[in-house]
Each structure stands twice: as structure tokens, then as C-alpha cells.
Design a protein around this motif. Sequence first.
Motif, PDB file in Angstrom:
ATOM      1  N   LYS A 120      16.856 -37.951   9.934  1.00  0.00           N
ATOM      2  CA  LYS A 120      17.475 -39.258  10.200  1.00  0.00           C
ATOM      3  C   LYS A 120      16.443 -40.367  10.428  1.00  0.00           C
ATOM      4  O   LYS A 120      16.794 -41.536  10.435  1.00  0.00           O
ATOM      5  CB  LYS A 120      18.388 -39.168  11.428  1.00  0.00           C
ATOM      6  N   SER A 121      15.194 -40.002  10.613  1.00  0.00           N
ATOM      7  CA  SER A 121      14.150 -40.988  10.918  1.00  0.00           C
ATOM      8  C   SER A 121      13.750 -41.774   9.671  1.00  0.00           C
ATOM      9  O   SER A 121      13.489 -41.193   8.610  1.00  0.00           O
ATOM     10  CB  SER A 121      12.923 -40.287  11.490  1.00  0.00           C
ATOM     11  N   ILE A 142      11.962 -38.281  18.405  1.00  0.00           N
ATOM     12  CA  ILE A 142      12.706 -37.168  17.815  1.00  0.00           C
ATOM     13  C   ILE A 142      12.803 -36.014  18.812  1.00  0.00           C
ATOM     14  O   ILE A 142      13.869 -35.427  19.000  1.00  0.00           O
ATOM     15  CB  ILE A 142      12.035 -36.714  16.498  1.00  0.00           C
ATOM     16  N   LYS A 152      15.396 -36.843  21.554  1.00  0.00           N
ATOM     17  CA  LYS A 152      16.777 -36.708  21.069  1.00  0.00           C
ATOM     18  C   LYS A 152      17.173 -35.233  20.995  1.00  0.00           C
ATOM     19  O   LYS A 152      18.282 -34.868  21.394  1.00  0.00           O
ATOM     20  CB  LYS A 152      16.919 -37.362  19.698  1.00  0.00           C
ATOM     21  N   TYR A 191      17.040 -34.533  13.462  1.00  0.00           N
ATOM     22  CA  TYR A 191      16.641 -35.892  13.830  1.00  0.00           C
ATOM     23  C   TYR A 191      15.462 -36.398  12.989  1.00  0.00           C
ATOM     24  O   TYR A 191      15.332 -37.601  12.767  1.00  0.00           O
ATOM     25  CB  TYR A 191      16.340 -35.975  15.328  1.00  0.00           C
TER      26      TYR A 191
END
Length: 143
Positions: A60-61, A117, A120, A57
Motif C-alpha cells: 500500500k506504500s 509500515i 501499522k 502495508y
Amino acid sequence: MTNERKDYEKELSKLDLESSMQGTENHYSDRKFWDKVKKYGKQAGKQTLYYSLLLYYTAKSSTVPKSSKMIVIGALSYLIFPADLIPDFIPVVGLVDDASVIAAAVVKIVQHIDEDIKQKAKKKLYKYFGGDENYEEIDKQLL
């Protein structure tokens, strides 16, 4: 700052990591990551799986610098690489090298792991391990 360092920083700023990741199917892909998580997630244990999810994650940030994303992609690529130092199918020790690489990457980029993050990752971790357990204990080890 040296000219060499400035040139490096300039080249790094031009790097489009998302498109670079998509073009390296042999090394890293989201599908391969999730296949590995499904196959070895429980065997790897909560902490290694949680750290792997944190890295996923984090990659993906949009707020994470490219230099940190490169560390993450390197670690996740090692995780999914089928021919690593100790093959994953070997009981007990097969995932030790993967866990070490994942933990080292988390230490390097921990300052970029925010609450979003973490949430998630915990949500996905709960999906694999379930239960009423509070995963905050694992977070304490990040400090």
C-alpha cells in the motif's frame, strides 16, 4: 544495460499496479487477505502474521517500487490461494508453505519496510494477539 533489460524496465515503469491488483479478484483482493488473516492468523502465529501484515502495508506504500510490490502481491496471492502446496486446514503443517513464501518475500523487500509500515503492522497484530507484549523481538529478526 542490455536493450532487453531497458525494454523490460520501460514496461515495468508503465505498470499501474494498484489498478492491476483491483482487476484480479480471483487471485488477490484485500477482502480475501483479511478473511485469511481472521481465519488463520492465530494458527499461523505472530511472526507469520506480522510478516504478512508488513507485506500488506508495504504493498500500500507509495514509496515502494513496483518491482518490489510485484513480489509482495505474488506472496500475498499465494497466501490467500485456496489450493496451495499444503492445504491450510491440515493441523500444524498446513500453513508451513504459506509462512515460507511470506518470509522469503519479506527478505526480498526488507529494505522497503520503514517504521510507518512496521507501526501499522504492529497495531493490527496487537488487535489479534493483544497483551502487553513488545513485538520488537520480531523486528530484530528482520535484520
